[in-house]
Scaffold this active site. Structure first.
Site, PDB file in Angstrom:
ATOM      1  N   GLU A 147      17.150  67.417 -14.305  1.00 18.89           N
ATOM      2  CA  GLU A 147      17.921  67.429 -15.546  1.00 18.89           C
ATOM      3  C   GLU A 147      19.364  66.991 -15.311  1.00 18.89           C
ATOM      4  O   GLU A 147      19.950  66.283 -16.130  1.00 18.89           O
ATOM      5  CB  GLU A 147      17.876  68.819 -16.184  1.00 18.89           C
ATOM      6  CG  GLU A 147      16.538  69.182 -16.793  1.00 18.89           C
ATOM      7  CD  GLU A 147      16.153  68.293 -17.965  1.00 18.89           C
ATOM      8  OE1 GLU A 147      17.042  67.642 -18.550  1.00 18.89           O
ATOM      9  OE2 GLU A 147      14.955  68.240 -18.282  1.00 18.89           O
ATOM     10  N   TYR A 171      22.393  72.072 -23.376  1.00 16.01           N
ATOM     11  CA  TYR A 171      21.107  71.367 -23.286  1.00 16.01           C
ATOM     12  C   TYR A 171      20.393  71.686 -21.981  1.00 16.01           C
ATOM     13  O   TYR A 171      19.211  72.040 -21.970  1.00 16.01           O
ATOM     14  CB  TYR A 171      21.288  69.847 -23.418  1.00 16.01           C
ATOM     15  CG  TYR A 171      20.071  69.119 -22.890  1.00 16.01           C
ATOM     16  CD1 TYR A 171      18.903  69.074 -23.642  1.00 16.01           C
ATOM     17  CD2 TYR A 171      20.058  68.570 -21.608  1.00 16.01           C
ATOM     18  CE1 TYR A 171      17.756  68.483 -23.150  1.00 16.01           C
ATOM     19  CE2 TYR A 171      18.918  67.971 -21.098  1.00 16.01           C
ATOM     20  CZ  TYR A 171      17.764  67.933 -21.876  1.00 16.01           C
ATOM     21  OH  TYR A 171      16.626  67.361 -21.371  1.00 16.01           O
ATOM     22  N   ASP A 176      17.749  66.676 -26.751  1.00  9.37           N
ATOM     23  CA  ASP A 176      18.433  65.582 -26.067  1.00  9.37           C
ATOM     24  C   ASP A 176      18.458  64.368 -26.992  1.00  9.37           C
ATOM     25  O   ASP A 176      18.103  64.461 -28.181  1.00  9.37           O
ATOM     26  CB  ASP A 176      17.767  65.265 -24.723  1.00  9.37           C
ATOM     27  CG  ASP A 176      16.393  64.619 -24.876  1.00  9.37           C
ATOM     28  OD1 ASP A 176      15.866  64.548 -26.023  1.00  9.37           O
ATOM     29  OD2 ASP A 176      15.832  64.159 -23.860  1.00  9.37           O
ATOM     30  N   CYS A 196       8.398  56.872 -30.348  1.00  7.28           N
ATOM     31  CA  CYS A 196       9.478  56.841 -31.348  1.00  7.28           C
ATOM     32  C   CYS A 196      10.733  56.277 -30.696  1.00  7.28           C
ATOM     33  O   CYS A 196      11.780  56.919 -30.632  1.00  7.28           O
ATOM     34  CB  CYS A 196       9.724  58.254 -31.881  1.00  7.28           C
ATOM     35  SG  CYS A 196      10.712  58.309 -33.386  1.00  7.28           S
ATOM     36  N   CYS A 210       1.634  57.447 -33.601  1.00  9.64           N
ATOM     37  CA  CYS A 210       2.440  58.665 -33.456  1.00  9.64           C
ATOM     38  C   CYS A 210       1.683  59.859 -34.016  1.00  9.64           C
ATOM     39  O   CYS A 210       1.133  59.791 -35.128  1.00  9.64           O
ATOM     40  CB  CYS A 210       3.775  58.497 -34.190  1.00  9.64           C
ATOM     41  SG  CYS A 210       4.806  59.982 -34.154  1.00  9.64           S
ATOM     42  N   CYS A 250       6.096  62.103 -41.159  1.00 11.57           N
ATOM     43  CA  CYS A 250       7.405  61.484 -40.939  1.00 11.57           C
ATOM     44  C   CYS A 250       7.972  60.916 -42.238  1.00 11.57           C
ATOM     45  O   CYS A 250       7.460  59.935 -42.787  1.00 11.57           O
ATOM     46  CB  CYS A 250       7.284  60.386 -39.886  1.00 11.57           C
ATOM     47  SG  CYS A 250       8.873  59.624 -39.495  1.00 11.57           S
TER      48      CYS A 250
END
Length: 351
Positions: A45, A128, A146, A198, A208, A214
């Site tokens: 990370e 985060y 993120d 995406c 998706c 969506c």
């Protein structure tokens, strides 16, 4: 689709399409309670902050091979770690990496805390990263957001507020979708969705798992989202890099201060970069200016460096030190300094 249905649909997609990454536990194992090494999740990370997965993988392998545990990393020398980090950029991350590893060993017995709040107390770990470690490494139901997740949620809910102003709204929406179970898999699933389907350009809406829910796809606005506040134009700074090689093969280098840009990294002597290049040679010798210049872009500015070279004998420098040839590796240099070396090496080594 309700929030739980959306989460279940995404986890079902993730079970079949999860990216294979060296720090991850695959979903077939995580579903039965296998958790990844928190050291691996933390390391990945930190490396992934403002850096692509493709660029990080080789660094992750290099670090975990050389320092398999947080104890090993905590015991490493600063110069060793900064050298291994060279080329990955954003060098404050490497300095905080060492500080964090040493604090985990000294204050936590070499075990990363398992809660978001406790993780936030460690150097280099922000909201985060703390949420990501707590969710992925420990399975806690933390909301992880993120850049990929912001894009997915902005499209899912057709949010037109520009980033970064939209962050609180997107985080609140993300929290409604975060499940109590498999929170780590869910966080990684949304990341994968943003990275592989995406995407910023040409999203693959037809495959998706959230296509039916969506709103941006229905309204035809997906390609325009997320919106962003226009960035201000980056200024350009100028400087001079002085590259000297002694006749025994040693190179004149200096280690930059721990704080600030490229902190703790090796580099070529020179004055501070600014609106004009400032002459500040470390030796009074016959410097030769190379016809090409270094161009490099940092987060907040562009840099143009004139490169001056010299072959010297036993002169004592005003700044820096001569590093013997057998101790010097261009790979230990940050990218901008490596660019300068690449321009100068043929001239100096040929001499």
């Amino acid at each position: 689709m309700r929030e739980m249905e959306l989460s279940d649909a995404l986890l079902g997609w993730y079970d079949s399409h999860a990216r294979i990454l060296p720090w991850r536990v695959p979903p077939m194992e995580s579903r039965v309670g296998v958790l990844p090494d928190p050291y691996h999740i933390w390391l990945s990370e930190v490396m992934l902050q403002q850096t692509t997965v493709a660029a990080v993988v080789k660094y992750f392998y290099a670090f975990t091979t050389r320092w398999p545990t947080v104890h090993d990393l905590a015991a490493a020398g600063d110069a060793e770690v900064m050298g291994e980090w060279a080329g990955l950029g954003y060098y404050a991350r490497a300095r905080n990496l060492l500080k964090c590893a040493r604090m985990v060993v000294a204050d936590h017995g070499g075990v990363f805390p398992d809660t978001r709040d406790a993780l936030l107390s460690l150097p280099g770990i922000g909201p985060y990263t703390a949420a990501a470690i707590a969710a992925i490494a420990y399975g806690h139901s933390e909301t992880v957001v993120d850049g990929n997740i912001e894009r997915v949620l902005a499209r899912l809910h057709d949010i037109h507020t520009p980033l970064p102003a939209a962050k609180p709204e997107l985080t609140a929406l993300a929290a409604t979708l975060t499940p109590q179970d498999r929170a780590g898999d869910y966080a990684q699933a949304v990341m994968d969705l943003g990275a592989t389907i995406c995407t910023s350009k040409s999203p693959a809406c037809g495959i998706c798992p959230w296509t039916a829910a969506c709103t941006a796809r229905t309204k035809g606005t997906a390609a325009d989202l997320p919106k962003r506040t226009p960035k201000t134009r980056k200024p350009t700074r100028y400087g001079i890099a002085y590259i000297a090689r002694r006749d025994d093969g040693a190179w004149l280098l200096e280690r930059r201060p721990d704080k600030g840009l490229l902190g703790g990294m090796l580099g070529w002597p020179g004055a501070e970069w600014g609106a004009k290049p400032v002459a500040q040679p470390p030796l009074e010798v016959d410097w030769q200016t190379l016809p090409a210049e270094v161009r490099h872009t940092f987060t907040h500015f562009h840099l143009r460096l004139t490169v001056q070279v010299a072959t010297v004998t036993d002169e004592a420098p005003d700044t820096g030190h001569f590093l013997p040839a057998d101790q010097f590796s261009p790979d230990d240099l940050p990218t901008v300094m490596r660019k300068a070396y690449d321009l100068a090496k043929d001239r100096l080594i040929a001499d």
